[in-house]
Write an enzyme that holds these catalytic residues in place. Structure first.
Site, short mmCIF file in Angstrom:
data_model
loop_
_atom_site.label_atom_id
_atom_site.label_comp_id
_atom_site.label_asym_id
_atom_site.label_seq_id
_atom_site.Cartn_x
_atom_site.Cartn_y
_atom_site.Cartn_z
N LEU A 204 38.77 38.21 1.29
CA LEU A 204 39.72 39.30 1.17
C LEU A 204 39.70 40.21 2.39
CD1 LEU A 204 41.83 40.66 -0.67
CD2 LEU A 204 39.99 42.12 -1.54
N TRP A 205 40.89 40.38 3.00
CA TRP A 205 41.09 41.36 4.05
C TRP A 205 41.27 42.71 3.36
CZ3 TRP A 205 41.53 36.39 4.81
CH2 TRP A 205 41.62 35.83 6.09
N VAL A 241 34.26 39.53 2.44
CA VAL A 241 35.22 40.60 2.71
C VAL A 241 35.36 40.77 4.22
CG1 VAL A 241 34.92 41.83 0.55
CG2 VAL A 241 33.44 42.40 2.48
N LYS A 242 36.61 40.92 4.65
CA LYS A 242 36.90 41.20 6.05
C LYS A 242 37.32 42.66 6.17
CE LYS A 242 40.05 40.41 9.86
NZ LYS A 242 41.43 40.05 10.24
N GLN A 243 36.73 43.35 7.15
CA GLN A 243 37.02 44.76 7.32
C GLN A 243 37.02 45.12 8.80
OE1 GLN A 243 38.57 47.59 6.72
NE2 GLN A 243 37.70 47.55 4.63
#
Length: 360
Positions: A204-205, A241-243
């Protein structure tokens, strides 16, 4: 210490004046609170979860491919900018990437763990490459052809389509804080549940988007707000998770002060006991919100510019020392000559392979 890269330059030389600070900083929050990356990450973290054997297999495929195989770290090529920005804006700097096959070739030659891109890109070459590198199929996108431009992540593909083309994982973006975020959360939660049913992992972005987040600083990259976005992301069972790398803090207070209205809830101890202004501490707060690292945090490499190598290596050092799980790098790699893109990926990966870049 002298941590080396595949290029003649050392990590220290790329970091310049920040080298000592970034490589020796002691984090505010102890690493003992974290579930850190390692060769046994899938066994240690996910086998006690509700993930099925098929999902465990897919996760292990992601963690077992490329130059970072079996380290617990991830190096991913993401190319969704042809929709998110436009094909012209994205690929004019290097027109070979109008051809989807070259996107996949770059990920393979660069030793990435996976390639994350659109249904169309992966579908066009799936029979040739699905068994050669893990595919992450991005399900939703924002497009900038509608006039006036709008910002809303909408579904372009289904989970079943991703499964049929051989993807081991699906990816999606939620614009947390936007007017559309409630719908996006519901859509992506349902998609992730279905992906897990079919044996695929989920990425998830966790992006923020709201005009109110831009005040005296850009609080789309504040540690407190991005940390909460991560926490919402892992709540719908994002495995990774992409952040964006955090650049500041106190986003909650800034929005409330600027609008004159109460906004969200926070706690002063975040800013006194858990976080300092140091980039490693800001990023560690993102890791804490990702269930203390049970969901791997990968930070984004950002836009291409004049100092791509230095910026990418700096981001990798911060992410690794904070307890993150890797880097996802798109425009910095595919908007340059093919061989240079490979070199940049190798430089990033060398940070994660270096035993001398340690957890803070």
């Amino acid at each position: 210490m002298t941590a080396t890269l595949s290029a003649p330059e050392t990590i220290e030389s790329w970091l310049g004046e920040e080298a000592e600070d970034l490589l020796t900083h002691k984090a505010k929050v102890s690493k003992d609170l974290l579930h850190l990356p390692g060769p046994d990450f899938v066994d240690r973290i996910f086998t006690i979860s509700d993930r099925s054997p098929q999902v465990l297999r897919s996760l292990q495929q992601l963690y077992s491919y490329g130059r970072l195989a079996n380290t617990g770290y991830l190096s991913i090529l993401p190319v969704d900018q042809g929709i998110e920005h436009s094909a012209g804006a994205s690929f004019a700097p290097n027109p070979i990437y109008f051809d989807p096959e070259n996107i996949v070739k770059l990920a393979i030659e660069a030793g990435c763990n996976a390639v994350a891109t659109t249904l169309g890109v992966l579908g066009s070459v799936s029979r040739k490459y699905a068994h050669k590198i893990p595919f992450i199929a991005k399900l939703n996108h924002n497009e900038l052809l509608t006039y006036p431009n709008q910002f809303d992540q909408v579904m372009f593909a289904s989970v079943e389509q991703a499964w049929n083309l051989g993807a081991v994982a699906v990816g999606a973006t939620i614009y947390f804080g936007s007017e559309q975020s409630t719908r996006q959360i519901q859509e992506v939660s349902q998609a992730f549940a279905r992906a897990h049913e079919l044996g695929m992992a989920t990425v998830l972005w966790c992006y923020l988007r709201n005009k109110a987040f831009k005040q005296d600083k850009d609080y789309h990259v504040s540690a407190d707000l991005t940390g909460q976005a991560n926490h919402l992301g892992v709540t719908i069972e994002a495995d990774i998770v992409k952040q964006k790398l955090p650049e500041n803090n106190h986003g909650y207070a800034a929005v409330a002060q600027a609008t004159g209205k109460s906004y969200g809830k926070t706690n002063d101890r975040i800013y006194t006991d858990l976080v300092t202004d140091h980039p490693i501490d800001l990023t560690r707060y993102q890791v804490l919100n990702s269930y203390c690292g049970r969901a791997g945090l990968i930070n984004s490499g950002g836009a291409s510019g004049k100092n791509d190598f230095a910026e990418a290596i700096r981001t990798a050092v911060i992410n690794k020392r904070a307890g993150g799980s890797g880097l996802i790098s798109g425009r910095k790699t595919f908007q340059r000559p093919f061989e240079d893109g490979i070199k940049l990926f190798h430089a990033i990966q060398d940070v994660y392979l270096s035993s001398e870049v340690t957890i803070a």
